[in-house]
Design a protein around this motif. Structure first.
Motif, PDB file in Angstrom:
ATOM      1  N   GLU A  95     -95.869 -74.646 -38.371  1.00 12.89           N
ATOM      2  CA  GLU A  95     -96.112 -74.697 -36.915  1.00 12.89           C
ATOM      3  C   GLU A  95     -97.449 -74.042 -36.844  1.00 12.89           C
ATOM      4  O   GLU A  95     -98.045 -73.097 -37.373  1.00 12.89           O
ATOM      5  N   LEU A  96     -98.342 -74.784 -35.924  1.00  9.75           N
ATOM      6  CA  LEU A  96     -99.706 -74.270 -35.468  1.00  9.75           C
ATOM      7  C   LEU A  96     -99.744 -73.732 -34.371  1.00  9.75           C
ATOM      8  O   LEU A  96     -99.391 -73.943 -33.403  1.00  9.75           O
ATOM      9  N   LEU A  97     -99.868 -72.221 -34.671  1.00 11.92           N
ATOM     10  CA  LEU A  97     -99.610 -71.363 -33.762  1.00 11.92           C
ATOM     11  C   LEU A  97    -101.088 -70.934 -33.050  1.00 11.92           C
ATOM     12  O   LEU A  97    -101.928 -70.364 -34.018  1.00 11.92           O
ATOM     13  N   LEU A  98    -101.173 -70.782 -31.983  1.00  9.57           N
ATOM     14  CA  LEU A  98    -102.456 -70.217 -31.159  1.00  9.57           C
ATOM     15  C   LEU A  98    -102.220 -68.972 -31.104  1.00  9.57           C
ATOM     16  O   LEU A  98    -101.447 -68.253 -30.603  1.00  9.57           O
ATOM     17  N   ASN A  99    -103.412 -68.266 -31.449  1.00  8.79           N
ATOM     18  CA  ASN A  99    -103.375 -66.682 -31.286  1.00  8.79           C
ATOM     19  C   ASN A  99    -103.092 -66.488 -29.732  1.00  8.79           C
ATOM     20  O   ASN A  99    -103.846 -67.012 -29.046  1.00  8.79           O
ATOM     21  N   ASP A 100    -102.289 -65.386 -29.340  1.00  7.82           N
ATOM     22  CA  ASP A 100    -102.054 -65.202 -28.074  1.00  7.82           C
ATOM     23  C   ASP A 100    -103.339 -64.868 -27.346  1.00  7.82           C
ATOM     24  O   ASP A 100    -103.513 -65.601 -26.250  1.00  7.82           O
ATOM     25  N   TYR A 132    -104.791 -82.208 -40.853  1.00  5.54           N
ATOM     26  CA  TYR A 132    -103.442 -81.581 -40.858  1.00  5.54           C
ATOM     27  C   TYR A 132    -103.134 -80.553 -40.045  1.00  5.54           C
ATOM     28  O   TYR A 132    -101.879 -80.277 -39.539  1.00  5.54           O
ATOM     29  N   CYS A 133    -104.081 -79.664 -39.615  1.00  5.86           N
ATOM     30  CA  CYS A 133    -103.921 -78.566 -38.529  1.00  5.86           C
ATOM     31  C   CYS A 133    -105.255 -78.455 -37.793  1.00  5.86           C
ATOM     32  O   CYS A 133    -106.224 -78.878 -38.328  1.00  5.86           O
ATOM     33  N   LEU A 134    -105.076 -77.570 -36.658  1.00  3.28           N
ATOM     34  CA  LEU A 134    -106.115 -77.165 -36.037  1.00  3.28           C
ATOM     35  C   LEU A 134    -105.813 -75.952 -35.054  1.00  3.28           C
ATOM     36  O   LEU A 134    -104.591 -75.530 -34.948  1.00  3.28           O
ATOM     37  N   GLN A 135    -106.874 -75.281 -34.539  1.00  3.01           N
ATOM     38  CA  GLN A 135    -106.592 -74.482 -33.587  1.00  3.01           C
ATOM     39  C   GLN A 135    -107.827 -74.026 -32.898  1.00  3.01           C
ATOM     40  O   GLN A 135    -108.901 -74.108 -33.277  1.00  3.01           O
ATOM     41  N   VAL A 176    -104.316 -73.492 -40.817  1.00  2.10           N
ATOM     42  CA  VAL A 176    -105.584 -72.632 -40.408  1.00  2.10           C
ATOM     43  C   VAL A 176    -105.036 -71.544 -39.339  1.00  2.10           C
ATOM     44  O   VAL A 176    -104.145 -71.847 -38.558  1.00  2.10           O
ATOM     45  N   CYS A 177    -105.647 -70.269 -39.330  1.00  2.00           N
ATOM     46  CA  CYS A 177    -105.524 -69.466 -38.165  1.00  2.00           C
ATOM     47  C   CYS A 177    -106.724 -68.624 -38.311  1.00  2.00           C
ATOM     48  O   CYS A 177    -107.101 -68.087 -39.173  1.00  2.00           O
ATOM     49  N   VAL A 178    -107.163 -68.550 -36.866  1.00  2.00           N
ATOM     50  CA  VAL A 178    -108.402 -67.832 -36.596  1.00  2.00           C
ATOM     51  C   VAL A 178    -108.091 -66.641 -35.734  1.00  2.00           C
ATOM     52  O   VAL A 178    -107.510 -66.914 -34.489  1.00  2.00           O
ATOM     53  N   HIS A 179    -108.809 -65.559 -35.794  1.00  3.96           N
ATOM     54  CA  HIS A 179    -108.602 -64.492 -35.166  1.00  3.96           C
ATOM     55  C   HIS A 179    -109.457 -63.384 -35.450  1.00  3.96           C
ATOM     56  O   HIS A 179    -110.059 -63.067 -36.687  1.00  3.96           O
ATOM     57  N   GLY A 180    -110.019 -62.593 -34.447  1.00  3.62           N
ATOM     58  CA  GLY A 180    -110.998 -61.525 -34.565  1.00  3.62           C
ATOM     59  C   GLY A 180    -112.210 -61.684 -35.472  1.00  3.62           C
ATOM     60  O   GLY A 180    -112.693 -61.027 -36.172  1.00  3.62           O
ATOM     61  N   GLY A 181    -112.773 -63.040 -35.445  1.00 10.21           N
ATOM     62  CA  GLY A 181    -113.899 -63.201 -36.352  1.00 10.21           C
ATOM     63  C   GLY A 181    -113.729 -63.563 -37.689  1.00 10.21           C
ATOM     64  O   GLY A 181    -114.618 -63.858 -38.628  1.00 10.21           O
ATOM     65  N   TYR A 182    -112.436 -63.833 -38.146  1.00  5.69           N
ATOM     66  CA  TYR A 182    -111.975 -64.270 -39.398  1.00  5.69           C
ATOM     67  C   TYR A 182    -111.286 -65.636 -39.244  1.00  5.69           C
ATOM     68  O   TYR A 182    -110.547 -65.782 -38.208  1.00  5.69           O
ATOM     69  N   LEU A 183    -111.292 -66.296 -40.116  1.00  5.36           N
ATOM     70  CA  LEU A 183    -110.619 -67.586 -40.413  1.00  5.36           C
ATOM     71  C   LEU A 183    -109.873 -67.673 -41.907  1.00  5.36           C
ATOM     72  O   LEU A 183    -110.413 -67.448 -42.809  1.00  5.36           O
TER      73      LEU A 183
END
Length: 424
Positions: free
Chosen positions: A18-23, A141-144, A189-196
């Motif tokens: 699952e493609l989860l958006l960071n809260d 395949y994935c996006l955020q 992919v997961c993106v958060h706090g300036g990191y991917l």
């Protein structure tokens, strides 16, 4: 053929990640989406200067991350009209930090809420046949969505072409191409706090420092495709077709735990506080203590087929499955929840006070879907399943404050009422 799907150990079931958006980033994305209709003073940011190419060493030879900025022959002063979220928030003077406009945030939240309720939306395609030359060359395949501290909002996509690309949502142009590390498809992919973080079918997890525009670290501990990766300020979690999950401290990425209990591919993971939720092709979801690696609880046969997607906001777990259904449960009280499948009935609320997750009135007696309780549907004959249920695997789910959103192989995205399960 979706490489991001793990095989099930029962009846050839499939799972998925699952493609989860960071809260935090998802909230920012939602709260800026309706800026066009509000006199908010939003504006786009244009870039100037030559492309920045940052060569980096890698285990497979030379690599680079490309950040193409506007060239003299490309005029961004009048970008094509789009209906997406703004590229940047307007700042006052040269102030680097933006002070929240709480009135605007509230107004925007209400706008978005009403738009969901009234099915009011406009599509805006990014990658089409006339896409920029540096667009993806194979299946995405994935996006955020991600919002930088400056207010710049972008979209990251991962593809079978082995790259991750960063899109400007105002111009529709690719602002950065990240490649050279993955040797096969990028599945998550997961993106958060300036990191991917990106995960691929090459068994690797790559972590990138977006500000420095360089590779941070590559993890090569799984023995099969990495189907999903998620991280927060404290830890990174990955799951794989090898039936395991692995956790690392963040941002130093020191290995912590190997989580073994699933009997099939672990297709999706999600983190909430210090608890990890995982969904597998073995039809179960499991809750883990992220600090100790201890298995806290197992929900067997949570769906009729493999679990393909998951989102977790403690204590609520939302799942999508190869059985075409969604299921939302309160892990502290299983009577609180709903499913689009009538096989998972809890004690439905009184119809007189609210919409029931499953209607208890005779089929055809009112304009109500017999699966989800929604009145926003056409009348259906007795014995005919309502139109709300997905007709194919539910590949991605997102659990919001008011709504649940699901995406399926049936080519549709559906929005549901979080409380009742009724399709909106």
């Amino acid at each position: 053929d979706d490489e991001g799907m793990g095989d099930s150990d029962v009846d050839g079931d499939n799972g998925d990640r699952e493609l989860l958006l960071n809260d935090v980033e998802a909230a920012k994305a939602e709260l800026t989406l309706m800026h066009v209709e509000l006199e908010s003073g939003f504006e786009s940011t244009s870039f100037s200067g030559p492309p920045v190419v940052s060569p980096e060493p890698s285990m497979s030879g030379a690599r680079y991350t490309l950040y193409p900025k506007s060239s003299p022959e490309r005029d961004h002063s009048r970008p094509p009209a789009r209906h997406s979220a703004p590229a940047a928030l307007k700042t006052i003077g040269q102030t680097p930090h933006i002070s929240p406009d709480y009135k605007l945030l509230y107004q925007t939240h209400i706008k978005i809420y009403n738009r969901f309720r009234t099915s009011s939306y406009r599509l805006s395609a990014l990658q089409t046949r006339g896409a920029p030359n540096n667009a993806h060359t194979n299946t995405i395949y994935c996006l955020q969505l991600y919002t930088y501290p400056s207010g710049l909002q972008v979209l990251f996509t991962g593809s079978r072409d082995k790259t991750v690309r960063e899109w400007n949502l105002t111009t529709g142009l690719v602002e950065r191409v990240i490649g050279g590390v993955h040797t096969a498809s990028v599945l998550s992919v997961c993106v958060h706090g300036g990191y991917l973080a990106s995960a691929g079918s090459d068994n690797r997890v790559a972590v990138w420092d977006l500000e420095k525009n360089q590779l941070h670290k590559v993890l090569m501990d799984h023995t099969d495709s990495v189907l999903c990766v998620r991280f927060d300020d404290r830890r990174l979690v990955s799951c794989s077709k090898d039936h395991t999950m692995r956790t690392y401290s963040f941002p130093d990425l020191t290995p912590q735990h190997i989580l073994r209990a699933h009997r099939a591919a672990v297709n999706a993971v999600s983190i909430s506080q210090n608890i990890i939720a995982s969904g597998s092709g073995d039809k179960s979801i499991k809750l883990w203590d992220a600090d100790t690696g201890k298995l806290l609880r197992t929900f067997e046969l949570h769906h009729n087929r493999g679990i393909a997607s998951i989102d977790f906001q403690y204590p609520h777990v939302l799942t999508g499955s190869s059985d075409r259904h969604l299921r939302l449960v309160n892990t502290l009280n299983l009577k609180q929840g709903w499913s689009t499948s009538p096989e998972y009935l809890y004690d439905p609320p009184d119809l007189a006070s609210s919409s029931s997750p499953i209607s208890t009135v005779p089929s055809g007696s009112r304009f109500m879907c017999q699966c989800c309780g929604s009145e926003n549907v056409h009348l259906v004959p007795n014995g005919v399943q309502g139109p709300c249920v997905h007709s194919d695997l539910v590949r991605s789910v997102v659990l919001g404050e008011d709504f649940v959103v699901s995406g399926s192989y049936d080519l549709s995205i559906k929005v549901w009422d979080r409380k009742t399960g009724g399709m909106i």
